[in-house]
Write a protein that holds these residues in place. Structure first.
Motif, short mmCIF file in Angstrom:
data_model
loop_
_atom_site.label_atom_id
_atom_site.label_comp_id
_atom_site.label_asym_id
_atom_site.label_seq_id
_atom_site.Cartn_x
_atom_site.Cartn_y
_atom_site.Cartn_z
N GLY A 120 0.82 -1.21 0.00
CA GLY A 120 0.00 0.00 0.00
C GLY A 120 0.85 1.26 0.00
O GLY A 120 0.54 2.24 -0.67
N GLU A 121 1.96 1.23 0.74
CA GLU A 121 2.85 2.39 0.75
C GLU A 121 3.54 2.55 -0.61
O GLU A 121 3.74 3.68 -1.07
CB GLU A 121 3.91 2.26 1.84
N LEU A 122 3.90 1.46 -1.24
CA LEU A 122 4.49 1.55 -2.58
C LEU A 122 3.50 2.21 -3.54
O LEU A 122 3.88 3.09 -4.32
CB LEU A 122 4.88 0.16 -3.08
N GLN A 123 2.24 1.82 -3.48
CA GLN A 123 1.21 2.44 -4.32
C GLN A 123 1.13 3.95 -4.06
O GLN A 123 1.07 4.74 -5.00
CB GLN A 123 -0.15 1.80 -4.07
N ASP A 124 1.15 4.34 -2.79
CA ASP A 124 1.09 5.76 -2.44
C ASP A 124 2.30 6.53 -2.98
O ASP A 124 2.18 7.64 -3.46
CB ASP A 124 1.00 5.95 -0.92
N ARG A 125 3.48 5.92 -2.89
CA ARG A 125 4.69 6.58 -3.39
C ARG A 125 4.64 6.74 -4.91
O ARG A 125 5.11 7.73 -5.45
CB ARG A 125 5.94 5.81 -2.97
N ILE A 126 4.09 5.74 -5.59
CA ILE A 126 3.95 5.84 -7.05
C ILE A 126 2.99 6.97 -7.41
O ILE A 126 3.29 7.80 -8.27
CB ILE A 126 3.48 4.49 -7.64
N ARG A 127 1.84 7.02 -6.74
CA ARG A 127 0.88 8.10 -6.99
C ARG A 127 1.52 9.47 -6.76
O ARG A 127 1.38 10.38 -7.57
CB ARG A 127 -0.33 7.96 -6.06
N SER A 128 2.20 9.61 -5.63
CA SER A 128 2.83 10.89 -5.29
C SER A 128 3.89 11.30 -6.31
O SER A 128 4.00 12.47 -6.66
CB SER A 128 3.47 10.83 -3.90
N ALA A 129 4.67 10.34 -6.78
CA ALA A 129 5.71 10.65 -7.77
C ALA A 129 5.10 11.13 -9.08
O ALA A 129 5.62 12.07 -9.71
CB ALA A 129 6.59 9.43 -8.01
N LEU A 130 4.00 10.52 -9.50
CA LEU A 130 3.39 10.92 -10.76
C LEU A 130 2.65 12.24 -10.65
O LEU A 130 2.75 13.11 -11.53
CB LEU A 130 2.45 9.82 -11.27
N TYR A 131 1.89 12.42 -9.59
CA TYR A 131 1.16 13.68 -9.41
C TYR A 131 2.07 14.82 -8.99
O TYR A 131 1.81 15.98 -9.28
CB TYR A 131 0.04 13.52 -8.38
N GLY A 132 3.15 14.50 -8.30
CA GLY A 132 4.03 15.53 -7.76
C GLY A 132 4.85 16.28 -8.79
O GLY A 132 5.32 17.39 -8.53
N ALA A 133 5.05 15.71 -9.97
CA ALA A 133 5.90 16.34 -10.97
C ALA A 133 5.33 17.68 -11.45
O ALA A 133 6.05 18.64 -11.65
CB ALA A 133 6.10 15.41 -12.16
N ARG A 134 4.02 17.73 -11.64
CA ARG A 134 3.33 18.93 -12.11
C ARG A 134 3.89 19.46 -13.44
O ARG A 134 3.71 20.60 -13.79
CB ARG A 134 3.36 20.04 -11.07
N THR A 135 4.62 18.60 -14.12
CA THR A 135 5.05 18.89 -15.49
C THR A 135 4.69 17.67 -16.31
O THR A 135 4.48 16.58 -15.76
CB THR A 135 6.57 19.13 -15.59
N TYR A 136 4.62 17.82 -17.61
CA TYR A 136 4.19 16.72 -18.45
C TYR A 136 5.16 16.56 -19.61
O TYR A 136 5.85 17.50 -19.99
CB TYR A 136 2.76 16.96 -18.95
#
Length: 180
Positions: A120-136
């Motif tokens: 579950g923590e791995l899933q949260d870290r993946i979500r945060s890494a993708l949403y955290g970039a704020r660039t595309y």
């Protein structure tokens, strides 16, 4: 051949690879390993080997003993016209999958975190890494740009297995294309 979007997703997850290795260990003292895999060309970022991610998870248990696989592959492209001009609403989807093996079977996932990473923590870290970039990523075509991304179609299939962890989510890039 890999797409710009797949490369971007896997690049964003580099921070997850390093932070999990720093924060979690196995009972033998080794770091927990996360391996990023480009499913479009079967390339593993952390190592020189290749892996066929199209085979069932049970047939890859030996490979999963070496680490948790986080893989990405091109999934879908859609375009629809906008207004009366020749502009398009563009969506590209990257399929993301995290797969691991329970530590009791020599894997790198442990629900309580004492002998591996909690899934579950791995899933949260993946979500945060993708949403955290704020660039595309660059869309790869003139006149096309992405305005946002969304994680969608999330499915945790871990309950289907006794010792395997399997989480899937789509990363949808949404943008516009101005046609000449």
């Amino acid at each position: 051949m890999s797409s710009t979007e797949v490369d971007w997703v896997l690049d964003q997850l580099a921070s997850v690879v390093s932070s999990v290795a720093t924060d979690y260990t196995l009972e033998n003292g080794d770091d927990v390993v996360i391996k990023r895999v480009d499913r479009d060309d079967s390339r593993i970022y952390e190592g020189s080997q290749a892996v066929d991610m199209t085979t069932p998870i049970r047939s890859r248990s030996g490979e999963l003993q070496s680490g948790v696989f986080v893989s990405a592959g091109s999934a879908d492209v859609s375009q629809s016209p906008i207004g009366t001009e020749f502009d398009l609403d563009v969506e590209r989807v990257v399929s993301l999958r995290a797969e691991g093996l329970h530590h009791s079977e020599w894997g790198h996932v442990d629900p309580d975190g004492t002998n591996g990473v909690p899934f579950g923590e791995l899933q949260d870290r993946i979500r945060s890494a993708l949403y955290g970039a704020r660039t595309y990523p660059d869309a790869g075509r003139t006149g096309t740009s992405y305005t946002h991304l969304l994680l969608t179609n999330e499915a945790d299939l871990s309950s289907e297995y006794a010792d395997f962890y399997d989480w899937r989510v789509d990363v949808a890039f949404d943008g516009f294309e101005e046609l000449p």
